[in-house]
Design a protein around this motif. Structure first.
Motif, PDB file in Angstrom:
ATOM      1  N   UNK A 176       1.006  -1.327   0.088  1.00  0.00           N
ATOM      2  CA  UNK A 176       0.014   0.268   0.113  1.00  0.00           C
ATOM      3  C   UNK A 176       0.969   1.209   0.141  1.00  0.00           C
ATOM      4  N   UNK A 177       2.236   0.630   0.779  1.00  0.00           N
ATOM      5  CA  UNK A 177       2.594   2.640   1.035  1.00  0.00           C
ATOM      6  C   UNK A 177       2.982   2.436  -0.868  1.00  0.00           C
ATOM      7  N   UNK A 178       4.060   1.166  -0.883  1.00  0.00           N
ATOM      8  CA  UNK A 178       4.659   1.343  -2.265  1.00  0.00           C
ATOM      9  C   UNK A 178       3.649   1.936  -3.192  1.00  0.00           C
ATOM     10  N   UNK A 179       2.125   1.820  -3.010  1.00  0.00           N
ATOM     11  CA  UNK A 179       1.420   2.469  -4.498  1.00  0.00           C
ATOM     12  C   UNK A 179       1.202   4.279  -4.206  1.00  0.00           C
ATOM     13  N   UNK A 180       1.813   4.192  -2.484  1.00  0.00           N
ATOM     14  CA  UNK A 180       0.495   5.623  -2.426  1.00  0.00           C
ATOM     15  C   UNK A 180       1.539   6.637  -3.079  1.00  0.00           C
ATOM     16  N   UNK A 181       2.969   6.067  -3.101  1.00  0.00           N
ATOM     17  CA  UNK A 181       3.560   7.044  -3.432  1.00  0.00           C
ATOM     18  C   UNK A 181       4.220   7.605  -4.662  1.00  0.00           C
ATOM     19  N   UNK A 182       3.586   6.776  -5.551  1.00  0.00           N
ATOM     20  CA  UNK A 182       3.000   7.385  -7.562  1.00  0.00           C
ATOM     21  C   UNK A 182       1.641   8.325  -7.257  1.00  0.00           C
ATOM     22  N   UNK A 183       1.203   8.146  -6.170  1.00  0.00           N
ATOM     23  CA  UNK A 183      -0.123   9.006  -6.142  1.00  0.00           C
ATOM     24  C   UNK A 183      -0.481   9.966  -5.475  1.00  0.00           C
ATOM     25  N   UNK A 184       0.434  10.035  -4.563  1.00  0.00           N
ATOM     26  CA  UNK A 184       1.090  11.436  -3.448  1.00  0.00           C
ATOM     27  C   UNK A 184       1.626  12.122  -4.670  1.00  0.00           C
ATOM     28  N   UNK A 185       2.501  11.721  -5.343  1.00  0.00           N
ATOM     29  CA  UNK A 185       3.123  12.643  -6.100  1.00  0.00           C
ATOM     30  C   UNK A 185       2.234  13.778  -7.014  1.00  0.00           C
ATOM     31  N   UNK A 186       0.968  12.309  -7.849  1.00  0.00           N
ATOM     32  CA  UNK A 186       0.310  12.809  -8.842  1.00  0.00           C
ATOM     33  C   UNK A 186      -0.504  14.115  -8.559  1.00  0.00           C
ATOM     34  N   UNK A 187      -0.530  13.868  -7.061  1.00  0.00           N
ATOM     35  CA  UNK A 187      -1.106  14.553  -6.038  1.00  0.00           C
ATOM     36  C   UNK A 187      -0.544  16.291  -5.866  1.00  0.00           C
ATOM     37  N   UNK A 188       0.441  16.545  -5.369  1.00  0.00           N
ATOM     38  CA  UNK A 188       1.087  17.075  -5.551  1.00  0.00           C
ATOM     39  C   UNK A 188       1.596  18.273  -6.748  1.00  0.00           C
ATOM     40  N   UNK A 189       1.293  17.406  -7.718  1.00  0.00           N
ATOM     41  CA  UNK A 189       1.705  17.949  -8.903  1.00  0.00           C
ATOM     42  C   UNK A 189       0.563  18.928  -9.262  1.00  0.00           C
ATOM     43  N   UNK A 190      -0.964  18.290  -8.627  1.00  0.00           N
ATOM     44  CA  UNK A 190      -2.532  18.702  -9.206  1.00  0.00           C
ATOM     45  C   UNK A 190      -2.357  19.800  -8.045  1.00  0.00           C
ATOM     46  N   UNK A 191      -1.653  19.715  -6.971  1.00  0.00           N
ATOM     47  CA  UNK A 191      -2.119  20.668  -5.730  1.00  0.00           C
ATOM     48  C   UNK A 191      -1.586  22.288  -5.845  1.00  0.00           C
ATOM     49  N   UNK A 192       0.203  21.419  -6.830  1.00  0.00           N
ATOM     50  CA  UNK A 192       0.657  22.448  -7.813  1.00  0.00           C
ATOM     51  C   UNK A 192       0.052  23.992  -8.603  1.00  0.00           C
ATOM     52  N   UNK A 193      -0.475  22.743  -9.161  1.00  0.00           N
ATOM     53  CA  UNK A 193      -1.482  24.121  -9.987  1.00  0.00           C
ATOM     54  C   UNK A 193      -2.285  24.613  -9.951  1.00  0.00           C
ATOM     55  N   UNK A 194      -3.501  23.660  -8.976  1.00  0.00           N
ATOM     56  CA  UNK A 194      -4.738  24.166  -8.157  1.00  0.00           C
ATOM     57  C   UNK A 194      -4.208  25.717  -7.347  1.00  0.00           C
ATOM     58  N   UNK A 195      -3.348  24.919  -6.740  1.00  0.00           N
ATOM     59  CA  UNK A 195      -3.445  26.052  -5.675  1.00  0.00           C
ATOM     60  C   UNK A 195      -2.487  26.749  -5.640  1.00  0.00           C
ATOM     61  N   UNK A 196      -0.835  26.978  -6.062  1.00  0.00           N
ATOM     62  CA  UNK A 196       0.302  27.153  -6.409  1.00  0.00           C
ATOM     63  C   UNK A 196       0.380  28.721  -6.600  1.00  0.00           C
ATOM     64  N   UNK A 197      -0.142  28.046  -8.268  1.00  0.00           N
ATOM     65  CA  UNK A 197       0.005  28.723  -9.097  1.00  0.00           C
ATOM     66  C   UNK A 197      -1.288  29.699  -9.332  1.00  0.00           C
ATOM     67  N   UNK A 198      -2.113  29.380  -7.881  1.00  0.00           N
ATOM     68  CA  UNK A 198      -3.630  30.239  -7.937  1.00  0.00           C
ATOM     69  C   UNK A 198      -3.258  32.017  -8.263  1.00  0.00           C
ATOM     70  N   UNK A 199      -3.524  32.626  -9.058  1.00  0.00           N
ATOM     71  CA  UNK A 199      -3.025  33.980  -8.327  1.00  0.00           C
ATOM     72  C   UNK A 199      -3.384  34.674  -7.531  1.00  0.00           C
ATOM     73  N   UNK A 200      -4.428  34.660  -6.800  1.00  0.00           N
ATOM     74  CA  UNK A 200      -5.177  34.944  -5.820  1.00  0.00           C
ATOM     75  C   UNK A 200      -4.281  34.916  -4.216  1.00  0.00           C
TER      76      UNK A 200
END
Ligand code: SF4
Ligand code: SF4
Lengths: 372, 155
Positions: A176-200
């Motif tokens: 489960x932990x091995x499966x979680x790591x790539x999933x989390x990396x994908x999520x981190x990219x998503x958070x970057x685009x969704x939140x970190x890049x957000x102008x507001x």
């Protein structure tokens, strides 16, 4: 004709934030003296969830004190229990099998990611964005499920024991932990685009609430707060403990000193934690998870012992003064948010109240941990 | 001036990217479990409140040694025993038999020290989690009675 309103230039009013307020996480009270929207002076009032954990440490045996440590910080509890068992093990000279230490490091890092995820969600919600919290909780749920499967609890773990662990991890957990790591990396990219890049989001954090390195030193701030102010200090690197020297990871440091820097430190830390977990799972040695002679009725030698660990919020230290008995003579818990919180009063002078609340979010406060 | 317009452009773009992500999430399958209509299976190590285990004859394995009571950090366990006459290999002997085993679950921290300290494997965590009540007394469990009831159900 009504008389014109008389405005006194020096007029201020007192605003009470908390102890029960949606903008404060937990029961923290801040008395703010306001000049319009601007804060003239702020005073934090603590103690609403004080539970005398230090005193309990003096009345309970060392083993009986184990469950207390996970009740300090309900978001990243494993780091605190880790500090406690390490302190006792070092003081009593208990050897810990390597496998146990690896599992500890893996679970602590998983817990750190879970804690940062929840902080991320709550922080963005403080700023008015609701969806990221839901996404973060969904990812965090995976970690909690994994940790529940090994420790039996979701938040208040009592998993580490002096000399090892309560029970071993199974293959399911490793998978489960091995499966979680790539999933989390994908999520981190998503958070970057969704939140970190957000102008507001950027506009509300950049160059807001500067906390200088000097101020961090003055108040003893550690963890992501200090690292966002350019202080390269991480207990895992600077005072290595457990098996951390075996891992290859970096300590993210930002020099902007603003709320955005603190945000970025934590986001980068999640990636570093994933790296540690990845390496830990790869290197995980076999063997026992408990020392051969399971310690019972531990008595520490007379002396003064201190152990610091890097938790999700900063440097957590436990100091035990022993008079040779089976419980501590004096036990002191140095909780990181307690120090991190104290720079709030000084730093938010002259700040807009909305910025101050965003600033408070960037400090990642967990009130039960502060009040102990 | 150029900075002003480029900021508007990049700002709007960042908002559109964010909306795109939330829009895609919208079509992902739901992950929420509709408790209490749906429930999840508890993991093997899930720690519910402790319960007594029975031996093959359905009697509690517990020998009333009191180790768990002493190990408990919060003093939630209270037990008592009576001594009964039993015949072992034709000789009359006294044997301690558990007569009371109460758990005050309001104070329990689910630390597992009682389970660990028991040398007879007589207690373990239950998988009970549907616990809700407005009265404190509902969390004072008579574990001996609970064991008897579950044994009756099994036979
Ligand atoms: S789990 Fe811990 S607190 Fe609960 S009854 Fe057992 S020893 Fe006591
Ligand atoms: S330690 Fe085990 S055998 Fe002893 S009283 Fe407790 S449950 Fe019974």
């Amino acid at each position: 004709m009504s008389a014109p309103i008389q405005l006194r230039p020096d007029e201020t009013f007192l605003l009470n934030v908390g102890p029960q307020h949606p903008a404060t996480h937990g029961v923290l009270r801040v008395k703010m003296q306001m000049d319009g929207e601007y804060i003239v002076k702020a005073e934090t009032v603590l103690g609403y969830v004080h539970r005398m954990h230090e005193k309990m440490g003096e009345n309970r045996t060392y083993a009986q004190y184990l469950p207390n440590l996970s009740r300090l910080d309900y978001l990243g509890a494993l780091g605190y229990t880790h500090g406690h068992v390490l302190a006792i093990e070092r003081a009593a000279g208990i050897e810990v099998p390597e496998r146990a230490e690896y599992i500890r490091a893996i679970t602590v890092e998983l817990n750190r990611v879970a804690s940062h995820l929840f902080w991320f969600g709550a922080f963005v919600m403080d700023l008015g964005g609701f969806s990221p919290l839901m996404y973060a909780i969904q990812d965090r749920e995976h970690i909690l499920d994994m940790l529940e499967a090994v420790t039996g609890a979701r938040l208040t773990y009592c998993y580490y024991r002096f000399g090892g662990l309560y029970n071993d991890v199974d293959d399911d957990f490793i998978e489960a932990a091995k499966r979680f790591i790539p999933r989390m990396r994908k999520s981190l990219k998503k958070y970057d685009a969704l939140v970190t890049g957000n102008i507001i989001f950027q506009k509300r954090l950049e160059d807001i609430a500067p906390v200088s390195a000097e101020m961090c030193r003055k108040y003893g701030a550690t963890g992501p707060v200090a690292r966002g102010s350019g202080i390269n200090f991480d207990v895992r690197k600077n005072e290595p403990y457990s098996v951390y020297p075996e891992f290859d990871f970096e300590v993210p440091v930002y020099h902007e000193c603003d709320s955005m820097a603190r945000y970025k430190v934590r986001m980068d830390e999640m990636e570093q934690s994933l790296r540690i977990i990845e390496q830990g799972l790869e290197k995980l040695p076999g063997g026992p998870i408990m020392t051969e002679k399971k310690p019972k009725n531990i008595k520490l030698p007379v002396g003064d012992f201190y152990q610091a660990v890097e938790t999700a919020r900063g440097s957590f230290g436990i100091r035990i003064v022993s008079d040779g008995d089976k419980n501590a003579y004096r036990l002191k818990l140095r909780s990181p948010t307690y120090s991190n919180m104290h720079l709030f009063d000084e730093a938010c002078e002259g700040m807009l109240i909305m910025d101050a609340l965003a600033f408070m979010g960037s400090l990642d406060l967990v009130i039960p941990e502060m009040d102990r | 001036m150029g900075g002003y317009f480029s900021e508007i452009f990049y700002g709007s773009k960042s908002l559109l990217i964010g909306m795109g992500i939330t829009f895609r999430e919208f079509f992902k399958p739901t992950v929420t479990v509709q408790y209490p209509y749906q429930t999840l299976k508890m993991t093997a190590r899930y720690r519910g409140h402790i319960e007594l285990l029975a031996d093959e004859e359905g009697n509690p394995k517990c020998v009333a040694c009191g180790m768990c009571q002493r190990a408990c950090p919060s003093g939630c366990i209270s037990l008592d025993s009576v001594s009964v006459d039993v015949e072992v290999d034709g000789k009359a002997k006294k044997k301690k038999v558990l007569s009371k085993y109460d758990l005050d679950f309001t104070k329990c921290s689910l630390c597992g020290q009682c389970v660990e300290s028991c040398n007879f494997g007589a207690i373990d965590f239950s998988k009970e989690y549907n616990l809700a009540s407005t009265r404190k007394e509902d969390f004072h469990f008579n574990l001996l009675q609970r064991l008897k009831r579950s044994e009756e159900k099994n036979t």
